[in-house]
Design a protein around this motif. Structure first.
Motif, mmCIF file in Angstrom:
data_model
loop_
_atom_site.group_PDB
_atom_site.id
_atom_site.type_symbol
_atom_site.label_atom_id
_atom_site.label_comp_id
_atom_site.label_asym_id
_atom_site.label_seq_id
_atom_site.Cartn_x
_atom_site.Cartn_y
_atom_site.Cartn_z
ATOM 1 N N TYR A 172 -7.060 -9.881 5.081
ATOM 2 C CA TYR A 172 -5.939 -8.840 4.853
ATOM 3 C C TYR A 172 -4.707 -9.245 3.932
ATOM 4 O O TYR A 172 -3.997 -8.508 3.211
ATOM 5 N N ARG A 173 -4.407 -10.627 4.166
ATOM 6 C CA ARG A 173 -3.370 -11.127 3.205
ATOM 7 C C ARG A 173 -3.594 -10.938 1.882
ATOM 8 O O ARG A 173 -2.705 -10.590 1.204
ATOM 9 N N ILE A 174 -4.662 -11.194 1.471
ATOM 10 C CA ILE A 174 -5.243 -11.261 0.137
ATOM 11 C C ILE A 174 -5.039 -9.876 -0.336
ATOM 12 O O ILE A 174 -4.509 -9.752 -1.425
ATOM 13 N N VAL A 175 -5.211 -8.818 0.510
ATOM 14 C CA VAL A 175 -5.213 -7.430 0.008
ATOM 15 C C VAL A 175 -3.864 -7.194 -0.264
ATOM 16 O O VAL A 175 -3.597 -6.491 -1.223
ATOM 17 N N TYR A 176 -3.046 -7.653 0.743
ATOM 18 C CA TYR A 176 -1.501 -7.336 0.750
ATOM 19 C C TYR A 176 -0.988 -7.971 -0.645
ATOM 20 O O TYR A 176 -0.250 -7.351 -1.412
ATOM 21 N N GLU A 177 -1.253 -9.378 -1.011
ATOM 22 C CA GLU A 177 -0.739 -9.999 -1.934
ATOM 23 C C GLU A 177 -1.089 -9.371 -3.420
ATOM 24 O O GLU A 177 -0.521 -9.273 -4.443
ATOM 25 N N HIS A 178 -2.272 -8.901 -3.560
ATOM 26 C CA HIS A 178 -3.046 -8.428 -4.549
ATOM 27 C C HIS A 178 -2.467 -7.017 -4.619
ATOM 28 O O HIS A 178 -1.965 -6.497 -6.042
ATOM 29 N N LEU A 179 -2.129 -6.200 -3.833
ATOM 30 C CA LEU A 179 -1.431 -4.961 -4.080
ATOM 31 C C LEU A 179 0.037 -5.047 -4.465
ATOM 32 O O LEU A 179 0.512 -4.262 -5.142
ATOM 33 N N GLN A 180 0.517 -6.179 -4.005
ATOM 34 C CA GLN A 180 1.796 -6.410 -4.350
ATOM 35 C C GLN A 180 1.931 -6.838 -6.069
ATOM 36 O O GLN A 180 2.850 -6.412 -6.522
ATOM 37 N N LEU A 181 1.146 -7.752 -6.394
ATOM 38 C CA LEU A 181 0.961 -8.275 -7.685
ATOM 39 C C LEU A 181 0.667 -6.944 -8.607
ATOM 40 O O LEU A 181 1.275 -6.958 -9.793
ATOM 41 N N GLU A 182 0.080 -6.202 -8.293
ATOM 42 C CA GLU A 182 -0.365 -4.841 -8.895
ATOM 43 C C GLU A 182 0.961 -3.613 -8.835
ATOM 44 O O GLU A 182 0.665 -2.634 -9.815
ATOM 45 N N GLY A 183 1.687 -3.927 -8.336
ATOM 46 C CA GLY A 183 2.789 -2.964 -8.001
ATOM 47 C C GLY A 183 2.595 -1.704 -7.259
ATOM 48 O O GLY A 183 3.342 -0.901 -7.208
ATOM 49 N N GLN A 184 1.661 -1.895 -6.549
ATOM 50 C CA GLN A 184 1.288 -0.769 -5.646
ATOM 51 C C GLN A 184 2.042 -0.739 -4.261
ATOM 52 O O GLN A 184 2.077 0.459 -3.493
ATOM 53 N N ILE A 185 2.475 -1.765 -4.101
ATOM 54 C CA ILE A 185 3.587 -1.754 -2.747
ATOM 55 C C ILE A 185 4.803 -2.632 -3.127
ATOM 56 O O ILE A 185 4.605 -3.393 -4.152
ATOM 57 N N PRO A 186 5.873 -2.325 -2.604
ATOM 58 C CA PRO A 186 7.384 -2.938 -2.889
ATOM 59 C C PRO A 186 7.261 -4.615 -2.432
ATOM 60 O O PRO A 186 6.647 -4.850 -1.695
ATOM 61 N N GLU A 187 7.656 -5.201 -3.502
ATOM 62 C CA GLU A 187 7.702 -6.585 -3.286
ATOM 63 C C GLU A 187 8.455 -7.287 -2.041
ATOM 64 O O GLU A 187 8.306 -7.854 -1.517
ATOM 65 N N GLU A 188 9.595 -6.137 -1.910
ATOM 66 C CA GLU A 188 10.502 -6.611 -0.618
ATOM 67 C C GLU A 188 9.704 -6.083 0.856
ATOM 68 O O GLU A 188 9.981 -6.643 1.718
ATOM 69 N N LEU A 189 8.668 -5.659 0.863
ATOM 70 C CA LEU A 189 7.657 -5.383 1.813
ATOM 71 C C LEU A 189 7.187 -6.528 2.315
ATOM 72 O O LEU A 189 6.402 -7.243 1.533
ATOM 73 N N ASP A 190 7.635 -6.934 3.541
ATOM 74 C CA ASP A 190 6.940 -8.234 4.143
ATOM 75 C C ASP A 190 5.559 -8.154 4.872
ATOM 76 O O ASP A 190 5.583 -7.311 5.778
ATOM 77 N N TYR A 191 4.715 -8.787 4.571
ATOM 78 C CA TYR A 191 3.357 -8.901 5.234
ATOM 79 C C TYR A 191 3.429 -9.027 6.919
ATOM 80 O O TYR A 191 2.873 -8.030 7.546
ATOM 81 N N ASP A 192 4.365 -9.752 7.172
ATOM 82 C CA ASP A 192 4.267 -10.026 8.761
ATOM 83 C C ASP A 192 5.291 -9.173 9.461
ATOM 84 O O ASP A 192 5.202 -8.936 10.997
ATOM 85 N N GLU A 193 5.969 -8.147 9.017
ATOM 86 C CA GLU A 193 6.742 -7.292 9.770
ATOM 87 C C GLU A 193 6.064 -6.016 10.180
ATOM 88 O O GLU A 193 4.907 -5.508 9.711
#
Length: 134
Positions: free
Chosen positions: A113-134
């Protein structure tokens, strides 16, 4: 139908093969369905609907308990497509879920699930400031 067409699978439209594969799945014969869907994927690799065929191949192999093979097909569908009606994120979540099920005996597969999160961040689909652990 299948026995007649095995010699020239491309003589029958891909959608007909796919319907035949679905019938085999409904009849509870995923092993036969895997043979058919593999034929579809290899014969019609340039078809515009190949992501759909790959998605279905993943579901067939998942039904057979071959999760790694299923994920290979899901991943390929995601890279080419994603299939109609699915976003890339939804496909990545499917892949993560299969990984999680494969690793059910351990503490889970949070990394998928972290890989999904990081991939979406790299593609700009979710904001960089959004923290996975929150």
């Amino acid at each position: 139908l299948y026995i007649t067409a095995v010699g020239v699978p491309s003589a029958i439209p891909a959608q007909t093969w796919l319907q035949y594969c679905k019938v085999l799945m409904y009849l509870g014969d995923p092993q036969a369905a895997s043979t058919v869907i593999t034929t579809v994927v290899t014969t019609f690799e340039n078809d515009p609907d190949i992501p759909i065929y790959l998605l279905f191949a993943g579901t067939v192999y998942k039904a057979l308990g071959q999760s790694e093979m299923a994920n290979n097909y899901f991943f390929e569908a995601t890279q080419i497509g994603p299939p109609k009606l699915f976003s890339k994120m939804e496909m990545m979540l499917i892949i993560s879920r299969v990984l999680e099920e494969m690793d059910a005996d351990s503490d889970g597969n949070e990394g998928a699930y972290r890989i999904v999160y990081e991939h979406l961040q790299l593609e700009g689909q979710i904001p960089e400031e959004l923290d996975y652990d929150e």
